[in-house]
Enzyme design. Sequence first.
Site, PDB file in Angstrom:
ATOM      1  N   HIS A  14       0.807  -1.218   0.000  1.00 50.86           N
ATOM      2  CA  HIS A  14       0.000   0.000   0.000  1.00 50.86           C
ATOM      3  C   HIS A  14       0.842   1.271   0.000  1.00 50.86           C
ATOM      4  CE1 HIS A  14      -4.036  -1.810   0.496  1.00 50.86           C
ATOM      5  NE2 HIS A  14      -3.340  -2.793   1.048  1.00 50.86           N
ATOM      6  N   HIS A  27       0.486 -15.742   8.023  1.00 54.48           N
ATOM      7  CA  HIS A  27       0.937 -14.596   7.233  1.00 54.48           C
ATOM      8  C   HIS A  27       2.318 -14.173   7.729  1.00 54.48           C
ATOM      9  CE1 HIS A  27       0.351 -11.458   4.339  1.00 54.48           C
ATOM     10  NE2 HIS A  27      -0.950 -11.702   4.229  1.00 54.48           N
ATOM     11  N   ASP A  36      -7.679 -12.709  -2.632  1.00 52.49           N
ATOM     12  CA  ASP A  36      -8.019 -13.800  -3.545  1.00 52.49           C
ATOM     13  C   ASP A  36      -8.453 -15.025  -2.752  1.00 52.49           C
ATOM     14  OD1 ASP A  36      -7.057 -13.076  -6.461  1.00 52.49           O
ATOM     15  OD2 ASP A  36      -5.518 -12.313  -5.101  1.00 52.49           O
TER      16      ASP A  36
END
Length: 419
Positions: A17, A104, A345
């Site tokens: 980002h 993650h 996704d």
Amino acid sequence: MSTFGHLFRVHTYGESHCKSVGCIVDGVPPGLKLTEEDIQVQLSRRRPGQSDITTARSEYDTVHLQSGTEHGVTLGTPIGLLVHNKDQRPHDYAETDLYPRPSHADYTYLAKYGVKASSGGGRASARETIGRVAAGAIAEKFLKEAYGVEIVAFVSGVGKVGLPFEEEENEVLGKEYMDLVRTVKREEVDKEITRCPHKETSQKMEAAIRAAKAADDSLGGVLTCVIRNAPLGLGEPCFDKLEASLAHAMLSIPSTKGFEIGSGFRGAMFPGSQHNDMYIEGGPDAQGRLRTETNWSGGVQGGISNGEDIYFRIAFKPPATIAQAQSTARYDGSAGTLEAKGRHDPCVVPRAVPIVETMAALVIMDMVLQQNARTAAASLLPALTHLPPTMVLPSKKTVEKIQNGEEKVQVQNQKSGEE
């Protein structure tokens, strides 16, 4: 590090980002016709928001050539490539201030650096792959024009749904699967929303992805990639073998968890008498290569390309960020329930196809430059005439004579001296 390659070097930058992502590419040969349109093709195949079974993040990923070309031709100097991040929503990631997302990179990046990007996956995000894809598109164009190299990846598995003909009981790999590897084209792959070129299987995969998405869940999958017309002799013994370099490249892609080349793990189940890849009688072909019957080796022997198709498979884990409530722990170790927000996704493999193709191109391009440097240096030396025939490859003229029946292949028995 953020640099890949030896002579064809790619340095990527950017987080999920931040204002932009991109790369610097060094080692591109001068004189290659190159425009932004050449690079955009693969970036458009990779971009988010392509269908309703991918992330809803809307990015067109328009590439901007910053340096290294003039009048549409490469100068041989570093090429700068930039893609702006436009559809940023860092507020979607407020929960990561409290929770390291399960499976993650939040916790490991924080542990490594003592600080991390506050939104998205930072450098662990698939957004980082934009630089790789852009650089790999340049490598692809050179390889296509110089050698006729074709690189095609396709989805061969999603969750528990896989191609029905990958394996046969008494064959290392099924004939239909090998035929698909030999002949599949990108146009066939892109016809299907899942990027699986077998329509019936593609429909089952699509249904599985939609079911996972509806359940706020995710699925992993498998990609197969084939490289055709790669030059003979690529690979650097012993630690930069071709398959080792390909594995390095593929396992550096986010979410990858497995790599196998040729017959892979299945080949380990068969005896050598069934697995050995016999050479075909008749001598070298028009390119001076001996051909093999089955190519169970996946185009690589001893870490060096043998002239056959190079093919391999990569396993991708299910995307870690899901909207389902998950019982986990906060950074302070206290218990909590995480319901992740953001746009993700449900299955990454359809969008991973161009990433795998371009990473393969980066490996082959780097190997080509290394091999060309070696052969160019060797060509400056006097020709070797005193060695046994089995130690020196026949020249192109000799190959032509053998094919025309003008000369017989002489193989010397070094123990007895007999021919």
